[in-house]
Design an enzyme around this catalytic site. Structure first.
Site, PDB file in Angstrom:
ATOM      1  N   ASP A  84       5.074 -48.801 -57.901  1.00 45.07           N
ATOM      2  CA  ASP A  84       5.471 -48.724 -56.496  1.00 45.07           C
ATOM      3  C   ASP A  84       4.307 -48.389 -55.566  1.00 45.07           C
ATOM      4  OD1 ASP A  84       7.520 -48.817 -54.558  1.00 45.07           O
ATOM      5  OD2 ASP A  84       7.730 -46.632 -54.583  1.00 45.07           O
ATOM      6  N   HIS A  85       4.331 -48.977 -54.375  1.00 47.58           N
ATOM      7  CA  HIS A  85       3.357 -48.700 -53.308  1.00 47.58           C
ATOM      8  C   HIS A  85       1.919 -48.784 -53.795  1.00 47.58           C
ATOM      9  CE1 HIS A  85       5.752 -47.833 -49.770  1.00 47.58           C
ATOM     10  NE2 HIS A  85       6.631 -47.238 -50.559  1.00 47.58           N
ATOM     11  N   HIS A 183      10.065 -42.261 -45.328  1.00 46.52           N
ATOM     12  CA  HIS A 183       9.790 -41.544 -46.569  1.00 46.52           C
ATOM     13  C   HIS A 183       9.874 -40.036 -46.361  1.00 46.52           C
ATOM     14  CE1 HIS A 183       7.383 -45.164 -48.243  1.00 46.52           C
ATOM     15  NE2 HIS A 183       8.540 -45.073 -48.859  1.00 46.52           N
ATOM     16  N   HIS A 211      13.492 -48.561 -48.463  1.00 44.10           N
ATOM     17  CA  HIS A 211      12.705 -47.403 -48.855  1.00 44.10           C
ATOM     18  C   HIS A 211      13.201 -46.189 -48.071  1.00 44.10           C
ATOM     19  CE1 HIS A 211       8.915 -49.549 -50.629  1.00 44.10           C
ATOM     20  NE2 HIS A 211      10.018 -50.232 -50.881  1.00 44.10           N
ATOM     21  N   GLY A 212      12.859 -44.995 -48.547  1.00 47.83           N
ATOM     22  CA  GLY A 212      13.254 -43.791 -47.831  1.00 47.83           C
ATOM     23  C   GLY A 212      14.743 -43.529 -47.849  1.00 47.83           C
ATOM     24  N   SER A 214      16.526 -41.469 -49.482  1.00 46.72           N
ATOM     25  CA  SER A 214      16.958 -40.080 -49.617  1.00 46.72           C
ATOM     26  C   SER A 214      17.472 -39.519 -48.295  1.00 46.72           C
ATOM     27  CB  SER A 214      15.806 -39.201 -50.116  1.00 46.72           C
ATOM     28  OG  SER A 214      15.422 -39.557 -51.420  1.00 46.72           O
ATOM     29  N   ASN A 233      15.495 -47.541 -52.965  1.00 42.68           N
ATOM     30  CA  ASN A 233      14.483 -46.633 -53.512  1.00 42.68           C
ATOM     31  C   ASN A 233      14.806 -45.186 -53.156  1.00 42.68           C
ATOM     32  OD1 ASN A 233      13.256 -49.055 -54.124  1.00 42.68           O
ATOM     33  ND2 ASN A 233      11.268 -48.458 -53.331  1.00 42.68           N
ATOM     34  N   VAL A 234      14.746 -44.318 -54.168  1.00 45.18           N
ATOM     35  CA  VAL A 234      15.032 -42.901 -53.969  1.00 45.18           C
ATOM     36  C   VAL A 234      13.944 -42.079 -54.645  1.00 45.18           C
ATOM     37  CG1 VAL A 234      16.661 -41.023 -54.400  1.00 45.18           C
ATOM     38  CG2 VAL A 234      17.522 -43.335 -53.927  1.00 45.18           C
ATOM     39  N   THR A 236      12.594 -38.498 -52.842  1.00 42.70           N
ATOM     40  CA  THR A 236      12.659 -37.124 -52.357  1.00 42.70           C
ATOM     41  C   THR A 236      13.934 -36.417 -52.783  1.00 42.70           C
ATOM     42  OG1 THR A 236      11.272 -37.699 -50.456  1.00 42.70           O
ATOM     43  CG2 THR A 236      12.571 -35.693 -50.283  1.00 42.70           C
TER      44      THR A 236
END
Length: 287
Positions: A84-85, A183, A211-212, A214, A233-234, A236
């Site tokens: 990722d990233h 994020h 993304h982000g 959470s 995507n999770v 945090t």
């Protein structure tokens, strides 16, 4: 069971009109918790290793990746591995040998033309290796002397016309879009732009990634998946569960020194959060 691929999981999820949950891992406890939570929920899952996690591990990808591969092979549900990233070309090229079936190449920090060129080159290389590739596109600044706006900055948004051009010219397999999440949110207060998501989904023929997640409330997450998000995507949320459980345990046992005791409660807390999020996503398929 054998390690599966991210692309295969996303294709299956699309048939069910749901999304693939993808959790970022940092430690062995993260890996074990994600697999355990997925097994509890009876659902496939993606284990994600970010470039930042690799930096935390001294720049070495393989130790964490090999642990993830072993856990996936012993899991009772399908598990895929995603890098990722990625901004480092060197790290990108380690992905196939380390067991990853997919990568997220992140050039979103660059002005649009540079992002496009870099991502096109990464996509060509990834496809030659049999890798599924995700990229990211947020609001691109630079007009009137303004600097480019990071895709995860507050107020960042993905332009549908630009996204369509980007996907067509880079050949990526999925696109992470900026629709209101950011994020590292520790509160679930993100306000998603569902109207923009509808426009993006209508104009693009590839899966969209959030993304982000959470920081996104459950009802908004369900609506986003129903509206076309194919991968969630999770990160945090797991870290918050781990840290909260460990902090509580040490508060009750201030003399504790054996890490197995507090890491065990942290791992259990993360597994519970994984199972909860997966069930939320599954709710989108029945809504």
């Amino acid at each position: 069971m054998p390690l599966t691929t991210t692309g295969e999981l996303i294709t299956r999820a699309a048939r069910r009109r749901t999304a693939v949950p993808a959790f970022n891992i940092i430690t062995l406890e993260h890996i074990e918790a994600v697999v355990s939570g997925a097994e509890t929920a009876g659902a496939p899952v993606v284990l994600q290793v970010s470039e930042n996690a690799v930096k935390f591990r001294g720049g070495r990808l393989c130790p964490l990746a090999r642990a993830a591969v072993t856990a996936a092979e012993q899991a009772g549900v399908p598990v895929a591995l995603h890098l990722d990233h990625v901004q480092s070309e060197s790290l990108l090229r380690q992905a196939p040998e380390a067991g990853f079936s997919s990568v997220m190449y992140d050039a979103a920090r660059l002005p649009y033309a540079e992002n496009l060129t870099a991502t096109r080159a990464a996509a060509d290389w990834a496809h030659a290796q049999g890798l599924w590739i995700e990229a990211e596109l947020g609001q691109i600044g630079g007009k009137d002397g303004r600097p480019p706006l990071d895709a995860h900055a507050p107020g960042a948004r993905t332009d549908p016309a630009e996204a369509r051009d980007f996907v067509e010219r880079t050949g990526v397999d999925a696109l992470a879009v900026a629709i209101g999440s950011t994020h590292a949110m520790t509160t679930r207060t993100a306000a998603l732009d569902h109207a923009l998501l509808e426009r993006l989904c209508a104009g693009l023929a590839v899966p969209l990634v959030l993304h982000g997640s959470s920081g996104v409330p459950d009802d908004a997450l369900v609506e986003a998946v129903a509206g076309g998000i194919g991968k969630v995507n999770v990160g945090t949320a797991l870290n918050a569960a781990l840290t909260g459980a460990v902090r509580e345990h040490l508060g009750r046992h201030p003399d504790a020194v054996d890490p197995r005791a507090y890491l065990a409660v942290g791992r259990t807390a993360m597994a519970g959060e994984v199972a909860r999020i997966i069930r939320v996503l599954d709710g989108a398929s029945s809504s």
